[in-house]
Design a protein around this motif. Structure first.
Motif, PDB file in Angstrom:
ATOM      1  N   VAL A  27      13.006 -10.258 -13.640  1.00 27.04           N
ATOM      2  CA  VAL A  27      13.997 -10.171 -12.564  1.00 27.04           C
ATOM      3  C   VAL A  27      15.360  -9.653 -13.027  1.00 27.04           C
ATOM      4  O   VAL A  27      16.203  -9.354 -12.180  1.00 27.04           O
ATOM      5  N   THR A  28      15.569  -9.521 -14.307  1.00 26.05           N
ATOM      6  CA  THR A  28      16.839  -8.998 -14.815  1.00 26.05           C
ATOM      7  C   THR A  28      16.772  -7.507 -15.135  1.00 26.05           C
ATOM      8  O   THR A  28      17.739  -6.942 -15.628  1.00 26.05           O
ATOM      9  N   ARG A  29      15.652  -6.868 -14.852  1.00 28.40           N
ATOM     10  CA  ARG A  29      15.431  -5.461 -15.220  1.00 28.40           C
ATOM     11  C   ARG A  29      15.848  -4.495 -14.121  1.00 28.40           C
ATOM     12  O   ARG A  29      15.807  -4.814 -12.934  1.00 28.40           O
ATOM     13  N   ASP A  30      16.176  -3.277 -14.528  1.00 31.77           N
ATOM     14  CA  ASP A  30      16.500  -2.197 -13.600  1.00 31.77           C
ATOM     15  C   ASP A  30      15.212  -1.605 -13.048  1.00 31.77           C
ATOM     16  O   ASP A  30      14.399  -1.063 -13.805  1.00 31.77           O
ATOM     17  N   PHE A  31      15.025  -1.754 -11.724  1.00 29.18           N
ATOM     18  CA  PHE A  31      13.831  -1.245 -11.040  1.00 29.18           C
ATOM     19  C   PHE A  31      14.220  -0.917  -9.611  1.00 29.18           C
ATOM     20  O   PHE A  31      14.852  -1.727  -8.932  1.00 29.18           O
ATOM     21  N   ASP A  32      13.860   0.257  -9.131  1.00 28.01           N
ATOM     22  CA  ASP A  32      14.171   0.671  -7.764  1.00 28.01           C
ATOM     23  C   ASP A  32      12.983   0.356  -6.858  1.00 28.01           C
ATOM     24  O   ASP A  32      11.929   0.978  -6.981  1.00 28.01           O
ATOM     25  N   PRO A  33      13.111  -0.615  -5.944  1.00 30.89           N
ATOM     26  CA  PRO A  33      11.987  -0.977  -5.079  1.00 30.89           C
ATOM     27  C   PRO A  33      11.539   0.162  -4.164  1.00 30.89           C
ATOM     28  O   PRO A  33      10.437   0.138  -3.632  1.00 30.89           O
ATOM     29  N   ASN A  34      12.386   1.179  -4.019  1.00 28.85           N
ATOM     30  CA  ASN A  34      12.024   2.347  -3.215  1.00 28.85           C
ATOM     31  C   ASN A  34      11.632   3.543  -4.079  1.00 28.85           C
ATOM     32  O   ASN A  34      11.337   4.611  -3.554  1.00 28.85           O
ATOM     33  N   GLY A  35      11.634   3.371  -5.399  1.00 28.55           N
ATOM     34  CA  GLY A  35      11.324   4.456  -6.322  1.00 28.55           C
ATOM     35  C   GLY A  35       9.827   4.586  -6.577  1.00 28.55           C
ATOM     36  O   GLY A  35       8.998   3.969  -5.894  1.00 28.55           O
ATOM     37  N   PRO A  36       9.457   5.392  -7.573  1.00 28.27           N
ATOM     38  CA  PRO A  36       8.050   5.569  -7.927  1.00 28.27           C
ATOM     39  C   PRO A  36       7.387   4.219  -8.225  1.00 28.27           C
ATOM     40  O   PRO A  36       7.962   3.374  -8.904  1.00 28.27           O
ATOM     41  N   PHE A  37       6.221   4.025  -7.669  1.00 31.80           N
ATOM     42  CA  PHE A  37       5.463   2.781  -7.828  1.00 31.80           C
ATOM     43  C   PHE A  37       6.249   1.583  -7.298  1.00 31.80           C
ATOM     44  O   PHE A  37       6.030   0.453  -7.714  1.00 31.80           O
ATOM     45  N   GLY A  38       7.155   1.835  -6.380  1.00 32.90           N
ATOM     46  CA  GLY A  38       8.023   0.787  -5.862  1.00 32.90           C
ATOM     47  C   GLY A  38       7.320  -0.172  -4.921  1.00 32.90           C
ATOM     48  O   GLY A  38       6.318   0.143  -4.279  1.00 32.90           O
ATOM     49  N   TYR A  39       7.893  -1.344  -4.847  1.00 34.65           N
ATOM     50  CA  TYR A  39       7.358  -2.423  -4.039  1.00 34.65           C
ATOM     51  C   TYR A  39       7.377  -2.101  -2.541  1.00 34.65           C
ATOM     52  O   TYR A  39       6.425  -2.408  -1.823  1.00 34.65           O
ATOM     53  N   GLU A  40       8.465  -1.511  -2.053  1.00 35.76           N
ATOM     54  CA  GLU A  40       8.627  -1.297  -0.610  1.00 35.76           C
ATOM     55  C   GLU A  40       7.510  -0.433  -0.025  1.00 35.76           C
ATOM     56  O   GLU A  40       6.927  -0.787   1.005  1.00 35.76           O
ATOM     57  N   ALA A  41       7.201   0.697  -0.642  1.00 34.06           N
ATOM     58  CA  ALA A  41       6.126   1.562  -0.147  1.00 34.06           C
ATOM     59  C   ALA A  41       4.774   0.871  -0.277  1.00 34.06           C
ATOM     60  O   ALA A  41       3.922   0.985   0.603  1.00 34.06           O
ATOM     61  N   PHE A  42       4.591   0.138  -1.371  1.00 36.60           N
ATOM     62  CA  PHE A  42       3.320  -0.557  -1.566  1.00 36.60           C
ATOM     63  C   PHE A  42       3.097  -1.609  -0.489  1.00 36.60           C
ATOM     64  O   PHE A  42       2.062  -1.621   0.180  1.00 36.60           O
ATOM     65  N   VAL A  43       4.047  -2.508  -0.297  1.00 35.06           N
ATOM     66  CA  VAL A  43       3.849  -3.623   0.627  1.00 35.06           C
ATOM     67  C   VAL A  43       3.730  -3.146   2.079  1.00 35.06           C
ATOM     68  O   VAL A  43       3.088  -3.812   2.899  1.00 35.06           O
ATOM     69  N   ALA A  44       4.291  -1.982   2.398  1.00 38.48           N
ATOM     70  CA  ALA A  44       4.155  -1.433   3.752  1.00 38.48           C
ATOM     71  C   ALA A  44       2.710  -1.085   4.076  1.00 38.48           C
ATOM     72  O   ALA A  44       2.331  -1.020   5.251  1.00 38.48           O
ATOM     73  N   GLU A  45       1.894  -0.872   3.054  1.00 39.55           N
ATOM     74  CA  GLU A  45       0.484  -0.524   3.251  1.00 39.55           C
ATOM     75  C   GLU A  45      -0.456  -1.721   3.080  1.00 39.55           C
ATOM     76  O   GLU A  45      -1.670  -1.563   3.080  1.00 39.55           O
ATOM     77  N   VAL A  46       0.114  -2.915   2.914  1.00 38.52           N
ATOM     78  CA  VAL A  46      -0.679  -4.127   2.709  1.00 38.52           C
ATOM     79  C   VAL A  46      -0.906  -4.824   4.050  1.00 38.52           C
ATOM     80  O   VAL A  46       0.038  -5.062   4.796  1.00 38.52           O
ATOM     81  N   GLY A  47      -2.173  -5.184   4.311  1.00 39.80           N
ATOM     82  CA  GLY A  47      -2.508  -5.873   5.548  1.00 39.80           C
ATOM     83  C   GLY A  47      -2.834  -7.340   5.362  1.00 39.80           C
ATOM     84  O   GLY A  47      -2.806  -8.113   6.322  1.00 39.80           O
ATOM     85  N   ALA A  48      -3.168  -7.749   4.137  1.00 34.73           N
ATOM     86  CA  ALA A  48      -3.473  -9.153   3.835  1.00 34.73           C
ATOM     87  C   ALA A  48      -3.308  -9.355   2.343  1.00 34.73           C
ATOM     88  O   ALA A  48      -3.413  -8.400   1.566  1.00 34.73           O
ATOM     89  N   LEU A  49      -3.043 -10.608   1.945  1.00 32.55           N
ATOM     90  CA  LEU A  49      -2.872 -10.863   0.523  1.00 32.55           C
ATOM     91  C   LEU A  49      -3.447 -12.201   0.116  1.00 32.55           C
ATOM     92  O   LEU A  49      -3.593 -13.112   0.920  1.00 32.55           O
ATOM     93  N   ALA A  50      -3.796 -12.260  -1.194  1.00 28.27           N
ATOM     94  CA  ALA A  50      -4.328 -13.480  -1.796  1.00 28.27           C
ATOM     95  C   ALA A  50      -3.612 -13.715  -3.111  1.00 28.27           C
ATOM     96  O   ALA A  50      -3.279 -12.768  -3.824  1.00 28.27           O
TER      97      ALA A  50
END
Length: 174
Positions: A26-49
Motif C-alpha cells: 500500500v505504500t507503493r507507486d501504482f496507477d489504478p487507471n494505468g496498465p494492468f490497473g485495478y479500475e479497468a479490471f474490476v469494471a469487467e468483474v461480475g462476481a468474486l470469491a
C-alpha cells in the motif's frame, strides 16, 4: 467470460507477510487507471470469491460499507464471519460446487478469485482458473502467505509496467 486470479506479490512470491500485513504493497507507486490497473479490471468483474483471511483483512482495513457492488463469496467453515450489513455469502466445500454459481452471478463478466493464495490454489487444482494477473512489487518478504502454494504451469501472454510494479498476465497452460 473468464475466471481470473488478480493479485499483487513480492519478488519472492508472497502476498502478505507473517502478520497478514500489506504494508509492503500500500505504500507503493501504482496507477489504478494505468496498465494492468485495478479500475479497468474490476469494471469487467461480475462476481468474486475470496478466502476468510482476505475477507477479514478487508473488514479490518476498510471498515464500513462493503466495497464491492458485485456478488461476493467468502470461502470459510466459520459461521458468523460476515460483518453486519455486508451482502456477502459464505461457502464451505469444494470450489467446483461454487464455480457454476459464481459464473451465473457474473453473467457476461469475469469471475475474480481475489485470494489469498490457498483459495486460488483450490481453484487452480480444480482447473477453474483461466488467467492469473500478478503485479510484482520491488521488495521481498522472506516469509508469509505464498502467491500460489501449488504446483502449476502457466503461459505468459502479456507484460507491462505500472509505477513501481512489473505486471504479468498468465494463461493456464494446456
Amino acid at each position: 467470460m473468464a475466471t481470473i486470479y488478480f493479485t499483487a506479490a513480492t519478488l519472492d512470491g508472497f502476498i502478505v507477510d507473517e502478520t497478514d500485513s500489506l504494508d509492503w504493497l500500500v505504500t507503493r507507486d501504482f496507477d489504478p487507471n494505468g496498465p494492468f490497473g485495478y479500475e479497468a479490471f474490476v469494471a469487467e468483474v461480475g462476481a468474486l470469491a475470496m478466502g476468510s483471511s482476505t475477507y477479514e483483512w478487508i473488514v479490518k482495513n476498510q471498515p464500513g460499507q462493503w466495497m464491492y457492488a458485485q456478488p461476493s463469496w467468502v470461502l470459510t467453515s466459520r459461521p458468523g464471519i460476515v460483518a453486519a450489513g455486508h451482502p456477502v455469502r459464505t461457502f464451505d466445500g469444494d470450489v467446483t460446487n461454487l464455480h457454476d454459481e459464481l459464473v451465473a452471478a457474473a453473467g457476461d463478466k469475469d469471475v475474480w478469485v481475489v485470494g489469498g493464495g490457498a483459495t486460488a490454489a483450490q481453484f487452480v487444482a480444480a482447473g477453474l482458473i483461466d488467467e492469473m494477473v500478478v503485479t510484482y512489487a520491488p521488495c521481498t518478504l522472506g516469509a508469509g502467505a505464498r502467491l500460489l502454494p501449488i504446483r502449476s504451469e502457466w503461459e505468459l501472454i502479456d507484460v507491462g509496467r505500472n509505477g513501481e510494479f512489473v505486471c504479468a498476465r498468465w494463461r493456464t497452460a494446456a
